[in-house]
Design a protein around this motif. Structure first.
Motif, PDB file in Angstrom:
ATOM      1  N   THR A   5     -17.471  39.659   1.617  1.00 21.03           N
ATOM      2  CA  THR A   5     -17.759  38.248   1.828  1.00 21.03           C
ATOM      3  C   THR A   5     -19.239  37.984   1.594  1.00 21.03           C
ATOM      4  O   THR A   5     -20.100  38.691   2.114  1.00 21.03           O
ATOM      5  CB  THR A   5     -17.400  37.839   3.268  1.00 21.03           C
ATOM      6  N   ILE A   6     -19.521  36.966   0.771  1.00 24.21           N
ATOM      7  CA  ILE A   6     -20.910  36.599   0.488  1.00 24.21           C
ATOM      8  C   ILE A   6     -21.106  35.124   0.821  1.00 24.21           C
ATOM      9  O   ILE A   6     -20.334  34.257   0.385  1.00 24.21           O
ATOM     10  CB  ILE A   6     -21.277  36.834  -0.988  1.00 24.21           C
ATOM     11  N   THR A   7     -22.102  34.832   1.632  1.00 22.65           N
ATOM     12  CA  THR A   7     -22.448  33.449   1.950  1.00 22.65           C
ATOM     13  C   THR A   7     -23.931  33.215   1.650  1.00 22.65           C
ATOM     14  O   THR A   7     -24.733  34.150   1.628  1.00 22.65           O
ATOM     15  CB  THR A   7     -22.170  33.122   3.431  1.00 22.65           C
ATOM     16  N   TYR A   8     -24.258  31.950   1.450  1.00 19.42           N
ATOM     17  CA  TYR A   8     -25.638  31.558   1.139  1.00 19.42           C
ATOM     18  C   TYR A   8     -26.019  30.419   2.075  1.00 19.42           C
ATOM     19  O   TYR A   8     -25.209  29.518   2.338  1.00 19.42           O
ATOM     20  CB  TYR A   8     -25.756  31.093  -0.314  1.00 19.42           C
ATOM     21  N   SER A   9     -27.267  30.469   2.569  1.00 17.86           N
ATOM     22  CA  SER A   9     -27.618  29.439   3.558  1.00 17.86           C
ATOM     23  C   SER A   9     -29.118  29.178   3.617  1.00 17.86           C
ATOM     24  O   SER A   9     -29.933  30.018   3.223  1.00 17.86           O
ATOM     25  CB  SER A   9     -27.144  29.867   4.951  1.00 17.86           C
ATOM     26  N   LEU A  10     -29.417  28.005   4.124  1.00 13.02           N
ATOM     27  CA  LEU A  10     -30.751  27.699   4.626  1.00 13.02           C
ATOM     28  C   LEU A  10     -30.728  28.068   6.100  1.00 13.02           C
ATOM     29  O   LEU A  10     -29.858  27.607   6.842  1.00 13.02           O
ATOM     30  CB  LEU A  10     -31.064  26.213   4.452  1.00 13.02           C
ATOM     31  N   SER A  11     -31.661  28.917   6.506  1.00 14.19           N
ATOM     32  CA  SER A  11     -31.650  29.407   7.888  1.00 14.19           C
ATOM     33  C   SER A  11     -33.067  29.476   8.434  1.00 14.19           C
ATOM     34  O   SER A  11     -34.041  29.209   7.728  1.00 14.19           O
ATOM     35  CB  SER A  11     -31.003  30.801   7.954  1.00 14.19           C
ATOM     36  N   THR A  12     -33.160  29.822   9.708  1.00 12.54           N
ATOM     37  CA  THR A  12     -34.458  30.140  10.309  1.00 12.54           C
ATOM     38  C   THR A  12     -34.329  31.481  11.021  1.00 12.54           C
ATOM     39  O   THR A  12     -33.250  31.839  11.505  1.00 12.54           O
ATOM     40  CB  THR A  12     -34.914  29.057  11.311  1.00 12.54           C
ATOM     41  N   PHE A  13     -35.440  32.198  11.062  1.00  7.71           N
ATOM     42  CA  PHE A  13     -35.421  33.542  11.645  1.00  7.71           C
ATOM     43  C   PHE A  13     -36.477  33.644  12.728  1.00  7.71           C
ATOM     44  O   PHE A  13     -37.642  33.282  12.533  1.00  7.71           O
ATOM     45  CB  PHE A  13     -35.697  34.590  10.564  1.00  7.71           C
ATOM     46  N   GLU A  14     -36.050  34.118  13.882  1.00  2.25           N
ATOM     47  CA  GLU A  14     -36.969  34.446  14.965  1.00  2.25           C
ATOM     48  C   GLU A  14     -36.418  35.719  15.605  1.00  2.25           C
ATOM     49  O   GLU A  14     -35.401  35.692  16.278  1.00  2.25           O
ATOM     50  CB  GLU A  14     -37.056  33.310  15.987  1.00  2.25           C
ATOM     51  N   LYS A  15     -37.079  36.820  15.330  1.00  7.16           N
ATOM     52  CA  LYS A  15     -36.577  38.143  15.706  1.00  7.16           C
ATOM     53  C   LYS A  15     -36.056  38.169  17.135  1.00  7.16           C
ATOM     54  O   LYS A  15     -36.742  37.713  18.045  1.00  7.16           O
ATOM     55  CB  LYS A  15     -37.712  39.166  15.529  1.00  7.16           C
ATOM     56  N   PRO A  16     -34.836  38.638  17.318  1.00  3.26           N
ATOM     57  CA  PRO A  16     -33.913  39.277  16.364  1.00  3.26           C
ATOM     58  C   PRO A  16     -32.845  38.326  15.830  1.00  3.26           C
ATOM     59  O   PRO A  16     -31.836  38.769  15.287  1.00  3.26           O
ATOM     60  CB  PRO A  16     -33.268  40.363  17.214  1.00  3.26           C
ATOM     61  N   ASP A  17     -33.057  37.004  15.983  1.00  2.00           N
ATOM     62  CA  ASP A  17     -31.984  36.043  15.711  1.00  2.00           C
ATOM     63  C   ASP A  17     -32.186  35.314  14.384  1.00  2.00           C
ATOM     64  O   ASP A  17     -33.306  35.017  13.971  1.00  2.00           O
ATOM     65  CB  ASP A  17     -31.907  35.005  16.841  1.00  2.00           C
ATOM     66  N   LEU A  18     -31.048  35.018  13.734  1.00  2.00           N
ATOM     67  CA  LEU A  18     -31.029  34.239  12.501  1.00  2.00           C
ATOM     68  C   LEU A  18     -30.118  33.043  12.731  1.00  2.00           C
ATOM     69  O   LEU A  18     -28.944  33.216  13.058  1.00  2.00           O
ATOM     70  CB  LEU A  18     -30.511  35.100  11.342  1.00  2.00           C
ATOM     71  N   TRP A  19     -30.671  31.819  12.602  1.00  2.00           N
ATOM     72  CA  TRP A  19     -29.884  30.616  12.821  1.00  2.00           C
ATOM     73  C   TRP A  19     -29.641  29.897  11.499  1.00  2.00           C
ATOM     74  O   TRP A  19     -30.582  29.644  10.739  1.00  2.00           O
ATOM     75  CB  TRP A  19     -30.618  29.652  13.764  1.00  2.00           C
ATOM     76  N   MET A  20     -28.383  29.552  11.240  1.00  2.00           N
ATOM     77  CA  MET A  20     -28.065  28.816  10.013  1.00  2.00           C
ATOM     78  C   MET A  20     -28.335  27.329  10.200  1.00  2.00           C
ATOM     79  O   MET A  20     -27.954  26.746  11.219  1.00  2.00           O
ATOM     80  CB  MET A  20     -26.601  29.036   9.614  1.00  2.00           C
ATOM     81  N   VAL A  21     -29.002  26.732   9.227  1.00  2.00           N
ATOM     82  CA  VAL A  21     -29.199  25.281   9.208  1.00  2.00           C
ATOM     83  C   VAL A  21     -28.037  24.636   8.468  1.00  2.00           C
ATOM     84  O   VAL A  21     -27.392  23.711   8.960  1.00  2.00           O
ATOM     85  CB  VAL A  21     -30.537  24.908   8.535  1.00  2.00           C
ATOM     86  N   ARG A  22     -27.742  25.153   7.262  1.00  2.00           N
ATOM     87  CA  ARG A  22     -26.556  24.734   6.505  1.00  2.00           C
ATOM     88  C   ARG A  22     -26.268  25.736   5.403  1.00  2.00           C
ATOM     89  O   ARG A  22     -27.132  26.499   4.994  1.00  2.00           O
ATOM     90  CB  ARG A  22     -26.729  23.332   5.916  1.00  2.00           C
ATOM     91  N   GLU A  23     -25.038  25.716   4.926  1.00  2.00           N
ATOM     92  CA  GLU A  23     -24.641  26.630   3.854  1.00  2.00           C
ATOM     93  C   GLU A  23     -25.046  26.080   2.488  1.00  2.00           C
ATOM     94  O   GLU A  23     -25.184  24.873   2.296  1.00  2.00           O
ATOM     95  CB  GLU A  23     -23.119  26.871   3.886  1.00  2.00           C
ATOM     96  N   PHE A  24     -25.239  27.008   1.534  1.00  2.00           N
ATOM     97  CA  PHE A  24     -25.505  26.689   0.140  1.00  2.00           C
ATOM     98  C   PHE A  24     -24.332  27.173  -0.702  1.00  2.00           C
ATOM     99  O   PHE A  24     -23.602  28.097  -0.322  1.00  2.00           O
ATOM    100  CB  PHE A  24     -26.744  27.443  -0.385  1.00  2.00           C
ATOM    101  N   SER A  25     -24.225  26.609  -1.877  1.00  2.00           N
ATOM    102  CA  SER A  25     -23.414  27.232  -2.916  1.00  2.00           C
ATOM    103  C   SER A  25     -24.252  28.346  -3.539  1.00  2.00           C
ATOM    104  O   SER A  25     -25.471  28.393  -3.371  1.00  2.00           O
ATOM    105  CB  SER A  25     -23.029  26.211  -3.991  1.00  2.00           C
ATOM    106  N   GLU A  26     -23.606  29.251  -4.258  1.00  4.66           N
ATOM    107  CA  GLU A  26     -24.353  30.313  -4.943  1.00  4.66           C
ATOM    108  C   GLU A  26     -25.338  29.701  -5.944  1.00  4.66           C
ATOM    109  O   GLU A  26     -26.476  30.174  -6.075  1.00  4.66           O
ATOM    110  CB  GLU A  26     -23.402  31.265  -5.667  1.00  4.66           C
ATOM    111  N   GLU A  27     -24.918  28.654  -6.619  1.00  2.00           N
ATOM    112  CA  GLU A  27     -25.782  27.995  -7.605  1.00  2.00           C
ATOM    113  C   GLU A  27     -27.042  27.435  -6.934  1.00  2.00           C
ATOM    114  O   GLU A  27     -28.160  27.572  -7.451  1.00  2.00           O
ATOM    115  CB  GLU A  27     -25.016  26.870  -8.299  1.00  2.00           C
TER     116      GLU A  27
END
Length: 282
Positions: A5-27
């Motif tokens: 499974t492959i997903t793409y996203s705009l996210s934010t990272f603050e160790k050790p957590d990764l929060w998704m803002v929204r998903e992207f298409s591969e393009e």
């Protein structure tokens, strides 16, 4: 065979957590990833000028520190070391300027072509600076002199007055003329008209200011080519402000303990320079 499974996203990272803002298409992910690479390459190109800037800053700091130390007196051995150290800084400046100019000319010609506005602007600015400023053309040739003939003969001198101490690094005109035949007709004549000893420090100050203006004008033209990249990445940064942590775009492969992340970080500096919007780097 099970497909990962492959997903793409705009996210934010603050160790050790990764929060998704929204998903992207591969393009979308590939597009934004290319934008990031493009602006990072732009920032890397600008580092050549930053090296000139840092060398000049170190040179001026050395001069300032030396002037302050004169209150305590300097013996002959210390003076000789100061002379060599200041010359070292000067050689660093001259070498980094030449590297910046040579690489910038090659890069602009390669990216935009020899008939482009960008390349013609660069050639016009540097030719004008050479034609109109003794400091620019003399120091350009002095770098060649140093490369072929070594350190130019000179002397370090200090002056004390009611307003404070001052320092001069004076070159010997006759030594310059006798040891090097490639000054060119104009510079050779100008050197003949110089005092027997003349201070190189104000010439370096003048050339640095000229080069700073040239670099500024080059950037103004170059940034026009990156408006879309910077604007779209800036929009993503604004979007991500709803979450804690550092914004990034992420390719996520697999799940759970076999999870693999390809994280691309935003190049804040070029985005800010091109858009004029300052972001707080978390």
């Amino acid at each position: 065979m099970k497909t990962e499974t492959i997903t793409y996203s705009l996210s934010t990272f603050e160790k050790p957590d990764l929060w998704m803002v929204r998903e992207f298409s591969e393009e979308e992910f590939r597009k934004y990833s290319n934008y990031i690479t493009s602006l990072m390459r732009l920032e890397s190109n600008e580092n050549l000028y930053k090296i000139v800037d840092l060398n000049y800053f170190d040179f001026k700091a050395k001069i300032s520190k030396t002037v302050k130390s004169l209150d305590n007196g300097v013996n002959s051995n210390e003076f000789e070391n100061l002379y060599l150290d200041i010359n070292r800084h000067i050689l660093n400046i001259l070498s980094s300027i030449r590297t910046y100019l040579d690489h910038t000319e090659t890069r602009i010609k390669r990216e935009y072509g020899s008939n482009s506005e960008e390349f013609l602007n660069f050639k016009t600015q540097t030719s004008k600076a050479y034609d109109e400023n003794f400091s620019y053309r003399f120091l350009y040739k002095l770098r060649n002199y140093a490369q072929h003939c070594g350190l130019p003969a000179g002397s370090l001198s200090t002056t004390a007055s009611q307003t404070g101490n001052s320092l001069k690094l004076c070159l010997v005109k006759n030594e310059l003329l006798l040891n090097y035949d490639s000054w060119g007709v104009i510079i050779k004549q100008e050197l003949n008209n110089k005092e027997d000893l003349f201070d190189i420090i104000p010439l370096i100050d003048q050339k640095f200011e000229i080069l700073k203006e040239i670099n500024k004008n080059i950037n103004n033209l170059t940034y026009k080519h990156y408006q879309q990249e910077a604007q779209e990445l800036m929009n993503l940064l604004w979007e991500s402000k709803s979450k804690n942590g550092t914004p990034c775009i992420v390719e996520t492969v697999g799940a759970n303990e076999k999870l693999k992340l390809n994280i691309r970080w935003f190049p804040y500096k070029p985005i800010s320079k091109i858009t004029g919007v300052q972001f707080e780097i978390i």
